[in-house]
Enzyme design. Structure first.
Site, PDB file in Angstrom:
ATOM      1  N   ASP A   1      -2.019  -7.272  -9.571  1.00 54.90           N
ATOM      2  CA  ASP A   1      -0.655  -7.739  -9.320  1.00 54.90           C
ATOM      3  C   ASP A   1      -0.549  -9.266  -9.355  1.00 54.90           C
ATOM      4  O   ASP A   1      -0.001  -9.879  -8.441  1.00 54.90           O
ATOM      5  CB  ASP A   1      -0.152  -7.215  -7.968  1.00 54.90           C
ATOM      6  CG  ASP A   1      -0.171  -5.696  -7.868  1.00 54.90           C
ATOM      7  OD1 ASP A   1      -1.248  -5.115  -8.069  1.00 54.90           O
ATOM      8  OD2 ASP A   1       0.872  -5.097  -7.592  1.00 54.90           O
TER       9      ASP A   1
ATOM     10  N   ASP B   1      -0.003  -4.365 -13.148  1.00 52.54           N
ATOM     11  CA  ASP B   1       1.044  -5.312 -12.764  1.00 52.54           C
ATOM     12  C   ASP B   1       0.658  -6.730 -13.172  1.00 52.54           C
ATOM     13  O   ASP B   1       0.358  -7.583 -12.326  1.00 52.54           O
ATOM     14  CB  ASP B   1       1.353  -5.217 -11.264  1.00 52.54           C
ATOM     15  CG  ASP B   1       2.170  -3.984 -10.930  1.00 52.54           C
ATOM     16  OD1 ASP B   1       2.427  -3.179 -11.834  1.00 52.54           O
ATOM     17  OD2 ASP B   1       2.550  -3.829  -9.753  1.00 52.54           O
TER      18      ASP B   1
ATOM     19  N   ASN C   1       2.967  -0.079 -12.545  1.00 50.19           N
ATOM     20  CA  ASN C   1       4.380   0.238 -12.692  1.00 50.19           C
ATOM     21  C   ASN C   1       5.160  -0.887 -13.370  1.00 50.19           C
ATOM     22  O   ASN C   1       6.156  -0.637 -14.058  1.00 50.19           O
ATOM     23  CB  ASN C   1       5.005   0.551 -11.332  1.00 50.19           C
ATOM     24  CG  ASN C   1       4.804  -0.549 -10.307  1.00 50.19           C
ATOM     25  OD1 ASN C   1       3.663  -0.861  -9.970  1.00 50.19           O
ATOM     26  ND2 ASN C   1       5.882  -1.120  -9.800  1.00 50.19           N
TER      27      ASN C   1
ATOM     28  N   HIS D   1      -3.840   2.125 -10.680  1.00 49.71           N
ATOM     29  CA  HIS D   1      -2.951   1.151 -10.046  1.00 49.71           C
ATOM     30  C   HIS D   1      -2.512   1.584  -8.646  1.00 49.71           C
ATOM     31  O   HIS D   1      -2.595   0.812  -7.688  1.00 49.71           O
ATOM     32  CB  HIS D   1      -1.719   0.900 -10.913  1.00 49.71           C
ATOM     33  CG  HIS D   1      -0.815  -0.152 -10.342  1.00 49.71           C
ATOM     34  ND1 HIS D   1      -1.198  -1.467 -10.217  1.00 49.71           N
ATOM     35  CD2 HIS D   1       0.447  -0.073  -9.835  1.00 49.71           C
ATOM     36  CE1 HIS D   1      -0.216  -2.171  -9.679  1.00 49.71           C
ATOM     37  NE2 HIS D   1       0.796  -1.347  -9.425  1.00 49.71           N
TER      38      HIS D   1
ATOM     39  N   HIS E   1       5.226   1.995  -0.201  1.00 51.13           N
ATOM     40  CA  HIS E   1       4.403   2.925  -0.988  1.00 51.13           C
ATOM     41  C   HIS E   1       3.537   3.842  -0.116  1.00 51.13           C
ATOM     42  O   HIS E   1       2.546   4.392  -0.593  1.00 51.13           O
ATOM     43  CB  HIS E   1       3.516   2.174  -1.985  1.00 51.13           C
ATOM     44  CG  HIS E   1       4.239   1.199  -2.836  1.00 51.13           C
ATOM     45  ND1 HIS E   1       5.333   1.532  -3.578  1.00 51.13           N
ATOM     46  CD2 HIS E   1       4.030  -0.133  -3.052  1.00 51.13           C
ATOM     47  CE1 HIS E   1       5.775   0.459  -4.222  1.00 51.13           C
ATOM     48  NE2 HIS E   1       5.015  -0.551  -3.905  1.00 51.13           N
TER      49      HIS E   1
ATOM     50  N   HIS F   1      -1.055  -2.452  -6.449  1.00 54.23           N
ATOM     51  CA  HIS F   1       0.239  -1.884  -6.061  1.00 54.23           C
ATOM     52  C   HIS F   1       0.673  -2.282  -4.649  1.00 54.23           C
ATOM     53  O   HIS F   1       1.804  -2.695  -4.450  1.00 54.23           O
ATOM     54  CB  HIS F   1       0.209  -0.364  -6.213  1.00 54.23           C
ATOM     55  CG  HIS F   1       1.558   0.281  -6.315  1.00 54.23           C
ATOM     56  ND1 HIS F   1       2.589  -0.262  -7.052  1.00 54.23           N
ATOM     57  CD2 HIS F   1       2.038   1.437  -5.769  1.00 54.23           C
ATOM     58  CE1 HIS F   1       3.647   0.521  -6.955  1.00 54.23           C
ATOM     59  NE2 HIS F   1       3.348   1.554  -6.184  1.00 54.23           N
ATOM     60  N   VAL F   2      -0.197  -2.120  -3.675  1.00 52.11           N
ATOM     61  CA  VAL F   2       0.110  -2.488  -2.293  1.00 52.11           C
ATOM     62  C   VAL F   2      -0.360  -3.923  -2.086  1.00 52.11           C
ATOM     63  O   VAL F   2      -1.541  -4.219  -2.233  1.00 52.11           O
ATOM     64  CB  VAL F   2      -0.571  -1.529  -1.300  1.00 52.11           C
ATOM     65  CG1 VAL F   2      -0.367  -2.007   0.130  1.00 52.11           C
ATOM     66  CG2 VAL F   2      -0.031  -0.121  -1.483  1.00 52.11           C
ATOM     67  N   HIS F   3       0.553  -4.803  -1.709  1.00 50.66           N
ATOM     68  CA  HIS F   3       0.252  -6.232  -1.682  1.00 50.66           C
ATOM     69  C   HIS F   3      -0.397  -6.655  -0.364  1.00 50.66           C
ATOM     70  O   HIS F   3       0.093  -7.526   0.359  1.00 50.66           O
ATOM     71  CB  HIS F   3       1.522  -7.043  -1.918  1.00 50.66           C
ATOM     72  CG  HIS F   3       2.129  -6.812  -3.256  1.00 50.66           C
ATOM     73  ND1 HIS F   3       3.320  -7.375  -3.648  1.00 50.66           N
ATOM     74  CD2 HIS F   3       1.715  -6.059  -4.308  1.00 50.66           C
ATOM     75  CE1 HIS F   3       3.610  -6.985  -4.874  1.00 50.66           C
ATOM     76  NE2 HIS F   3       2.651  -6.179  -5.301  1.00 50.66           N
TER      77      HIS F   3
END
Length: 567
Positions: A259, A288, A341, A456, A466, A493-495
């Site tokens: 990301d 991402d 995504n 991801h 999420h 995906h998860v920041h």
């Protein structure tokens, strides 16, 4: 199994925590007092550490819950808008962090060369000795364009002889490999081009990519440093170098980040990886990339040719600027990658179901018109921009958009890396699932003692955004991972950075893999703040509910509609 000389560094830690404290010059010094929060999902309450967020480090207001009903700030432009913020649910706690503002497209760090220079080099390994070298040249076009020149006759693709040249001595290139060319057009127009009779009407405009080159380089020697340039008969790039794995690959260093986007913090992450004492052998990048889909194209979005049900168009030049920013890292470190995504970029040519899965091509809405065809210009297929620029190992054609282009396995050094895509069909009858069953049965653990899965979506994590989004995926794939003794599952995906002990079905299991969530490598959305066990209102709401109590059994299922932010 323990290999003491195998090192994996989580590159995104640099971005996540540089927004919380000053990172030292080695890039990965993380004082315990600034871990905000770090949860180890092994069921042991003593393994969870949560400390107060420090606004002097991350910026004023970045520790607080965002008031989504009042005025809010666009994290990209800094513009203040009147509320409510349509992007986030009232329960979400997204807020910007210091430094996660995208570079302006004219900034020299990301600006596209205007002199025909070749740029955006990145390398995809197919084995210890075989690679795909990829790069771009020229500028993109936004205008009255609907076609791509035939690469077999386009002089830039043929007469100028694009290639990559390599050698074991700096400046002396003894190997030369021809490159092939690919371009694509992305539909920006809101009208049928058959009725567009003027090039000055920007509602008839599209995006045409720069020239994208790919060259297969084979037969390199193990354990060597190769110096290389890319270019054509008129111009060459600056020189870079890569190091191939030795026959005895240890020590072997993998850096993993996810990301990234293209902000100041992204550049700090990339610089931190480049500044490591030992250049990494491999980079894992599970999705991402550019966050180009954060922007819409700059003209009217009336969507008239599909009567309002298209999802809008992505500002494609952000892909080109991302490659400029990433070049100093990706040109030096071979990279295995998979789409997230933000690579989907749904448009007229594909559609996301409520469960976030890609339907290809887009189905019409109930009672609505059929999706636009190529007669309306490009169909805007999902993953188009990503797949044209970032080929997977062993791809059969450049810009491949087939189902098989979304997952693969590659061996590099002592690791077998399997990349999966949770945004295309993955059920038991899907080609991806059947392929993985066959692939896991072929893994030779004597030759590649490390087996790593890259996907991801985060299978295990404890953040509100999420939360349990991957339950369907987990139910199908977790038994396979355990049965074949997968060592590590790497996700983005998860920041927020999290890792598990070996876990299976939410319980400690020494035969199961470790799950590693890489966090935020710098993108505009910033790091996540809210764990599912935290209260909705830290000051004490009348309900005193936690985020976890928002979720119902239905919301944890495959649809997950409205339970989490769209990003």
């Amino acid at each position: 199994k323990i290999h003491t000389k195998f090192v994996l560094l989580v590159g995104s830690l640099l971005a996540v925590f540089s927004q919380r404290h000053n990172v030292d010059d080695k890039g990965f010094h993380i004082p315990d007092e600034y871990i905000v929060p770090r949860r180890i999902l092994d069921g042991d309450p003593q393994s969870s550490v949560v400390v107060d967020c420090d606004e002097t480090v991350v910026g004023q207001g970045a520790c607080k819950f965002q008031d989504v009903t009042g005025a809010y700030v666009d994290p990209i432009t800094g513009t203040v808008y009147a509320g409510p913020n349509p992007t986030y649910a009232a329960s979400d706690t997204y807020s910007g962090a210091m430094g996660n503002i995208d570079f302006d497209l004219d900034d020299q760090v990301v600006a596209i060369p205007k002199d025909g220079s070749h740029y955006g080099m990145h390398i995809t390994p197919e084995s210890d000795t075989d690679y795909i070298f990829s790069w771009q040249a020229g500028t993109y076009e936004v205008g009255y364009v609907f076609t791509v020149p035939d690469p077999t006759t386009d002089p830039k693709c043929t007469k100028l002889l694009p290639s990559v040249r390599l050698g074991l001595t700096s400046g002396l290139y003894t190997r030369k490999y021809a490159a092939e060319c690919v371009r694509f057009v992305r539909d920006y127009s809101v009208h049928d081009p058959r009725t567009c009779n003027t090039s000055t009407n920007n509602q008839c405009w599209n995006y045409r990519s720069p020239y994208i080159f790919h060259a297969r380089v084979t037969g390199l020697l193990p354990g060597k440093t190769y110096y290389y340039v890319v270019g054509d008969s008129t111009v060459s790039s600056k020189e870079y170098s890569i190091r191939t794995p030795s026959a005895d690959p240890y020590p072997f260093t993998i850096v993993a980040l996810a990301d990234p986007g293209q902000t100041v913090n992204t550049s700090r992450t990339f610089a931190g990886v480049r500044g490591l004492e030992r250049v990494p052998d491999l980079l894992l990048l599970p999705g991402d990339f550019s966050y180009a889909d954060t922007y819409l194209a700059s003209h009217a979005q009336a969507n008239t040719h599909c009567q309002g049900w298209c999802t809008g168009w992505v500002a494609q030049p952000r892909w080109d600027s991302f490659l400029r920013l990433a070049e100093p890292l990706l040109a030096r470190v071979p990279t295995l990658h998979v789409a997230g995504n933000h690579e989907i970029e749904p448009g007229a040519g594909c559609f996301l179901s409520a469960a976030g899965r890609v339907w290809h091509p887009a189905p019409p809405p109930p009672g609505g018109p059929q999706a636009p065809t190529d007669d309306f210009g490009p169909a805007n297929p999902c993953f188009q921009s990503y797949n044209h620029r970032f080929p997977h190992p062993f791809t059969l054609r450049w810009g491949d958009l087939s189902a098989a282009s979304h997952y693969y396995a590659a061996t590099y050094g002592p690791a077998r890396v399997i990349a999966l895509n949770n945004y295309v069909p993955f059920g038991p009858a899907s080609p991806q699932y059947r392929w993985l069953v066959r692939e896991l049965g072929r893994v030779d653990r004597a030759a590649t003692p490390w087996l790593i899965i890259m996907v991801h979506g985060a299978v295990y994590h404890s953040y509100h955004a999420h939360y349990k989004e991957m339950e369907c995926f987990r139910s199908l794939y977790e038994p396979l991972f355990r049965a074949l003794a997968v060592d590590l599952v790497v996700s983005g995906h998860v920041h927020a950075y999290e890792r598990t002990h070996p876990v299976f079905d939410y319980r400690p299991d020494p035969c199961a893999p470790v799950y590693l969530v890489l966090g935020d490598a710098g993108n505009t959305e910033g790091p996540y703040r809210s764990g599912v066990e935290e209260r909705l209102d830290p000051a004490g709401a009348a309900t005193n509910l936690t985020f976890c109590e928002l979720y119902t059994a239905a919301a944890r299922g495959p649809a997950d509609v409205g339970a989490v932010p769209a990003y």
